[in-house]
Write a protein that holds these residues in place. Structure first.
Motif, PDB file in Angstrom:
ATOM      1  N   GLY A 134       0.404 -13.249  -4.968  1.00 21.97           N
ATOM      2  CA  GLY A 134       0.781 -14.621  -5.293  1.00 21.97           C
ATOM      3  C   GLY A 134       1.220 -15.330  -4.027  1.00 21.97           C
ATOM      4  N   THR A 135       1.325 -16.633  -4.107  1.00 20.53           N
ATOM      5  CA  THR A 135       1.717 -17.419  -2.930  1.00 20.53           C
ATOM      6  C   THR A 135       3.218 -17.444  -2.735  1.00 20.53           C
ATOM      7  OG1 THR A 135       1.716 -19.418  -4.298  1.00 20.53           O
ATOM      8  CG2 THR A 135      -0.326 -18.888  -3.129  1.00 20.53           C
ATOM      9  N   ASP A 136       3.955 -17.153  -3.752  1.00 21.58           N
ATOM     10  CA  ASP A 136       5.416 -17.164  -3.649  1.00 21.58           C
ATOM     11  C   ASP A 136       5.878 -15.974  -2.791  1.00 21.58           C
ATOM     12  OD1 ASP A 136       8.209 -16.952  -4.115  1.00 21.58           O
ATOM     13  OD2 ASP A 136       7.958 -18.028  -6.014  1.00 21.58           O
ATOM     14  N   PRO A 137       6.774 -16.219  -1.807  1.00 19.02           N
ATOM     15  CA  PRO A 137       7.271 -15.110  -0.959  1.00 19.02           C
ATOM     16  C   PRO A 137       7.870 -13.957  -1.742  1.00 19.02           C
ATOM     17  CG  PRO A 137       7.943 -17.238  -0.072  1.00 19.02           C
ATOM     18  CD  PRO A 137       7.338 -17.520  -1.420  1.00 19.02           C
ATOM     19  N   VAL A 138       8.303 -14.238  -2.968  1.00 17.27           N
ATOM     20  CA  VAL A 138       8.900 -13.173  -3.748  1.00 17.27           C
ATOM     21  C   VAL A 138       7.912 -12.044  -4.018  1.00 17.27           C
ATOM     22  CG1 VAL A 138       8.320 -14.090  -6.052  1.00 17.27           C
ATOM     23  CG2 VAL A 138      10.391 -12.713  -5.740  1.00 17.27           C
ATOM     24  N   HIS A 139       6.618 -12.376  -4.035  1.00 16.11           N
ATOM     25  CA  HIS A 139       5.611 -11.333  -4.254  1.00 16.11           C
ATOM     26  C   HIS A 139       5.580 -10.352  -3.088  1.00 16.11           C
ATOM     27  CE1 HIS A 139       4.201 -14.280  -7.247  1.00 16.11           C
ATOM     28  NE2 HIS A 139       3.636 -13.227  -7.851  1.00 16.11           N
ATOM     29  N   ALA A 140       5.710 -10.864  -1.868  1.00 18.75           N
ATOM     30  CA  ALA A 140       5.730  -9.983  -0.696  1.00 18.75           C
ATOM     31  C   ALA A 140       6.977  -9.103  -0.707  1.00 18.75           C
ATOM     32  CB  ALA A 140       5.673 -10.818   0.584  1.00 18.75           C
ATOM     33  N   GLU A 141       8.098  -9.677  -1.110  1.00 20.36           N
ATOM     34  CA  GLU A 141       9.332  -8.899  -1.198  1.00 20.36           C
ATOM     35  C   GLU A 141       9.198  -7.816  -2.269  1.00 20.36           C
ATOM     36  OE1 GLU A 141      12.487 -11.594  -1.937  1.00 20.36           O
ATOM     37  OE2 GLU A 141      12.276 -12.677  -0.030  1.00 20.36           O
ATOM     38  N   LEU A 142       8.573  -8.201  -3.364  1.00 27.03           N
ATOM     39  CA  LEU A 142       8.368  -7.220  -4.433  1.00 27.03           C
ATOM     40  C   LEU A 142       7.469  -6.092  -3.970  1.00 27.03           C
ATOM     41  CD1 LEU A 142       8.829  -6.371  -7.341  1.00 27.03           C
ATOM     42  CD2 LEU A 142       6.923  -7.838  -8.029  1.00 27.03           C
ATOM     43  N   LEU A 143       6.423  -6.435  -3.185  1.00 26.72           N
ATOM     44  CA  LEU A 143       5.530  -5.409  -2.652  1.00 26.72           C
ATOM     45  C   LEU A 143       6.300  -4.455  -1.741  1.00 26.72           C
ATOM     46  CD1 LEU A 143       2.742  -4.144  -2.145  1.00 26.72           C
ATOM     47  CD2 LEU A 143       2.413  -5.832  -0.307  1.00 26.72           C
ATOM     48  N   ALA A 144       7.138  -5.024  -0.866  1.00 27.29           N
ATOM     49  CA  ALA A 144       7.916  -4.189   0.047  1.00 27.29           C
ATOM     50  C   ALA A 144       8.816  -3.229  -0.737  1.00 27.29           C
ATOM     51  CB  ALA A 144       8.747  -5.063   0.975  1.00 27.29           C
ATOM     52  N   THR A 145       9.422  -3.732  -1.806  1.00 28.18           N
ATOM     53  CA  THR A 145      10.291  -2.887  -2.641  1.00 28.18           C
ATOM     54  C   THR A 145       9.492  -1.778  -3.307  1.00 28.18           C
ATOM     55  OG1 THR A 145      11.776  -4.744  -3.072  1.00 28.18           O
ATOM     56  CG2 THR A 145      11.875  -2.876  -4.597  1.00 28.18           C
ATOM     57  N   ARG A 146       8.281  -2.136  -3.810  1.00 25.51           N
ATOM     58  CA  ARG A 146       7.442  -1.121  -4.472  1.00 25.51           C
ATOM     59  C   ARG A 146       7.021  -0.033  -3.465  1.00 25.51           C
ATOM     60  NH1 ARG A 146       4.809  -3.352  -9.121  1.00 25.51           N
ATOM     61  NH2 ARG A 146       6.363  -4.653 -10.202  1.00 25.51           N
ATOM     62  N   ILE A 147       6.716  -0.451  -2.248  1.00 30.24           N
ATOM     63  CA  ILE A 147       6.321   0.519  -1.216  1.00 30.24           C
ATOM     64  C   ILE A 147       7.492   1.449  -0.895  1.00 30.24           C
ATOM     65  CG2 ILE A 147       5.665   0.798   1.207  1.00 30.24           C
ATOM     66  CD1 ILE A 147       4.045  -1.797   0.936  1.00 30.24           C
ATOM     67  N   GLU A 148       8.681   0.860  -0.688  1.00 28.61           N
ATOM     68  CA  GLU A 148       9.855   1.668  -0.366  1.00 28.61           C
ATOM     69  C   GLU A 148      10.151   2.673  -1.481  1.00 28.61           C
ATOM     70  OE1 GLU A 148      12.985  -1.074   0.282  1.00 28.61           O
ATOM     71  OE2 GLU A 148      12.308  -1.677   2.291  1.00 28.61           O
ATOM     72  N   ASN A 149      10.061   2.225  -2.710  1.00 31.09           N
ATOM     73  CA  ASN A 149      10.333   3.121  -3.843  1.00 31.09           C
ATOM     74  C   ASN A 149       9.307   4.241  -3.927  1.00 31.09           C
ATOM     75  OD1 ASN A 149      12.550   1.601  -4.561  1.00 31.09           O
ATOM     76  ND2 ASN A 149      11.463   0.408  -6.121  1.00 31.09           N
ATOM     77  N   ALA A 150       8.038   3.889  -3.748  1.00 36.77           N
ATOM     78  CA  ALA A 150       6.976   4.896  -3.840  1.00 36.77           C
ATOM     79  C   ALA A 150       7.118   5.949  -2.749  1.00 36.77           C
ATOM     80  CB  ALA A 150       5.610   4.215  -3.758  1.00 36.77           C
ATOM     81  N   VAL A 151       7.411   5.484  -1.517  1.00 43.43           N
ATOM     82  CA  VAL A 151       7.569   6.415  -0.394  1.00 43.43           C
ATOM     83  C   VAL A 151       8.795   7.293  -0.606  1.00 43.43           C
ATOM     84  CG1 VAL A 151       8.012   6.600   2.082  1.00 43.43           C
ATOM     85  CG2 VAL A 151       6.336   4.957   1.238  1.00 43.43           C
ATOM     86  N   ALA A 152       9.893   6.673  -1.074  1.00 42.47           N
ATOM     87  CA  ALA A 152      11.114   7.448  -1.315  1.00 42.47           C
ATOM     88  C   ALA A 152      10.897   8.509  -2.390  1.00 42.47           C
ATOM     89  CB  ALA A 152      12.250   6.505  -1.719  1.00 42.47           C
ATOM     90  N   GLN A 153      10.185   8.158  -3.447  1.00 40.07           N
ATOM     91  CA  GLN A 153       9.915   9.114  -4.520  1.00 40.07           C
ATOM     92  C   GLN A 153       9.059  10.269  -4.018  1.00 40.07           C
ATOM     93  OE1 GLN A 153       8.238   6.945  -7.801  1.00 40.07           O
ATOM     94  NE2 GLN A 153      10.111   5.776  -8.202  1.00 40.07           N
ATOM     95  N   ARG A 154       8.069   9.940  -3.191  1.00 35.27           N
ATOM     96  CA  ARG A 154       7.212  11.001  -2.668  1.00 35.27           C
ATOM     97  C   ARG A 154       7.998  11.943  -1.767  1.00 35.27           C
ATOM     98  NH1 ARG A 154       2.640  11.238   1.987  1.00 35.27           N
ATOM     99  NH2 ARG A 154       1.592  13.127   1.252  1.00 35.27           N
ATOM    100  N   ARG A 155       8.834  11.371  -0.899  1.00 36.76           N
ATOM    101  CA  ARG A 155       9.630  12.219  -0.011  1.00 36.76           C
ATOM    102  C   ARG A 155      10.598  13.082  -0.805  1.00 36.76           C
ATOM    103  NH1 ARG A 155      10.822   7.743   4.794  1.00 36.76           N
ATOM    104  NH2 ARG A 155       8.740   7.871   5.757  1.00 36.76           N
TER     105      ARG A 155
END
Length: 348
Positions: A66-87
Motif C-alpha cells: 500500500g502507499t501508506d507508510p504504515v504498510h512498510a512498518e508492518l512489513l518490517a514488524t512481520r520480518i522481525e517476528n518471522a526471523v525471531a521465531q526462526r532463530r
C-alpha cells in the motif's frame, strides 16, 4: 537463487507476480533449498486471490502493499517476528539435539510419555540395553516393558503405572529381563508434569540399574543372618569405639541387651583384671590397622567374670580410613577353669 546458495539470508521478501517467474514456483524453489527460511509475500495482488495458495505452499506470511507508510512498518514488524521465531526454533532444535546427545551418553533410561501413557514421546537407547526390547517396539507399544518384568513384580509395576496416570509420582524397584533370568534389578522414578492449568502435560520417567546394590544388600543380609545365628558373641563399633551393633550371642554371653549395649563402649565389659597398658597395646595395634587377638577376662552385667578368646579388627573405607572396628570371639571360661584346676593339681 544464486544469492541463497552463497549468502546468509534471514528472510526472503518477494512479489507474487514476478516478471518471467511465478511467485509460487519461486517459493517452491526456495523451500527445496531452505525448508525453514522465512518467506513473506509483499505484493500488490489482493489477499483474496493469492494468500491462501501462498500459505498452503509454505509461505510464512502474506502482506498486501500500500502507499501508506504504515504498510512498510508492518512489513518490517512481520520480518522481525518471522526471523525471531526462526532463530528461536533453531535454538530450541539445537537444545533438543544436545539433550538427545546427552541422554544417549548415559546408561540410565530417560523417557517421556503422553499423559495417559499410551504413547512414548522419547526414550533413549539405554532402554534396549537394559530391557532387551528394541526402542522401535516401545514406540509402538508404550507399555511393552511389562513383558520384560518379573512375573512376581508385574502387579507392583502395573499399580505404579496406574498411580502415574492418576497424577501421582512413583518410585519403585523391580526385576527385569527374562534373558538374564531376572537377575537384573532397576529403580524407577516416574513424575507427572503439570501445565499452568493443573492438567497433566506429560509423564517423565527415569530408570537406572541397581543390580550391584541389590546383590550387596543380599550379601549383607546373608552376613547378618550368619552373624545373628552364630553362637559366638559379635559386635562392631564406630571409629571412636561406640557400639553400633551386637548379635544375640553377645546378649546371651554378657547379659546386656542390644538396647543397653548400643551407644556404650566395650568398657562396660571390663572386669578390672587387665591394667591400662593392656588396653593401650590393644588400641595401638588396631589404630595401626592391625588385627588384635588375645584372651580377655570380661565381666557380665551381673558381675560374673568370663574369659573370651577375642579377635578385634579395624574396618577401613575405600580411602583406607578406619571407620569401624569389629569384634568376635569364643567364650572359653569353662576350658580356662579346667586348665587352672589341672595346673593346681600339678603344682601340688
Amino acid at each position: 537463487i544464486t544469492q541463497l546458495e552463497t549468502t546468509h539470508v534471514d528472510c526472503v521478501v518477494s512479489e507474487y507476480d514476478i516478471p518471467g517467474c511465478d511467485g509460487i514456483e519461486f517459493l517452491e524453489t526456495v523451500r527445496e533449498m531452505h525448508p525453514e527460511l522465512p518467506f513473506i509475500f509483499y505484493t500488490t495482488v489482493s489477499p483474496e486471490a493469492a494468500a491462501s495458495e501462498a500459505i498452503a505452499n509454505g509461505a510464512t506470511d502474506y502482506l498486501q502493499k500500500g502507499t501508506d507508510p504504515v504498510h512498510a512498518e508492518l512489513l518490517a514488524t512481520r520480518i522481525e517476528n518471522a526471523v525471531a521465531q526462526r532463530r528461536a526454533a533453531q535454538r530450541a532444535q539445537r537444545l533438543e539435539h544436545q539433550c538427545v546427545d546427552l541422554a544417549e551418553e548415559t546408561d540410565n533410561i530417560l523417557c517421556t510419555f503422553t499423559p495417559d501413557m499410551t504413547d512414548v514421546t522419547f526414550v533413549n537407547s539405554a532402554f534396549e540395553d537394559l530391557y532387551g526390547i528394541p526402542v522401535d517396539r516401545v514406540c509402538e507399544d508404550s507399555l511393552c516393558f511389562l513383558d520384560a518384568t518379573h512375573p512376581d513384580d508385574r502387579l507392583h509395576v502395573e499399580q505404579a503405572i496406574t498411580r502415574l496416570q492418576d497424577g501421582q509420582p512413583v518410585e519403585i524397584e523391580y526385576r527385569v529381563n527374562e534373558q538374564d533370568e531376572y537377575r537384573r534389578w532397576v529403580h524407577m522414578q516416574g513424575q507427572p508434569i503439570y501445565t499452568d492449568d493443573n492438567e497433566i502435560a506429560r509423564i517423565v520417567g527415569f530408570i537406572r540399574e541397581i543390580t550391584e546394590r541389590k546383590e550387596r544388600e543380599q550379601q549383607l543380609r546373608q552376613f547378618q543372618q550368619a552373624v545373628e545365628s552364630s553362637g559366638r558373641p559379635f559386635y562392631f563399633t564406630d571409629s571412636d569405639g561406640v557400639i553400633e551393633y551386637v548379635n544375640p550371642a553377645f546378649e546371651d554371653t554378657t547379659g546386656y541387651s542390644a538396647e543397653e549395649a548400643i551407644g556404650k563402649t566395650p568398657e562396660i565389659l571390663q572386669s578390672g583384671e587387665h591394667d591400662q597398658s593392656f588396653y593401650e597395646e590393644l588400641w595401638e595395634r588396631l589404630l595401626d590397622d592391625e588385627t588384635w587377638h588375645g584372651e580377655v577376662i570380661n565381666q557380665r552385667k551381673n558381675g560374673e567374670q568370663f574369659v573370651i578368646d577375642q579377635t578385634i579388627a579395624p574396618v577401613p573405607d575405600e580411602t583406607g580410613k578406619i571407620t569401624h572396628f569389629v569384634a568376635t570371639g569364643n567364650e572359653i571360661t569353662e576350658r580356662k577353669t579346667k586348665e587352672d584346676k589341672r595346673k593346681q593339681v600339678i603344682d601340688r
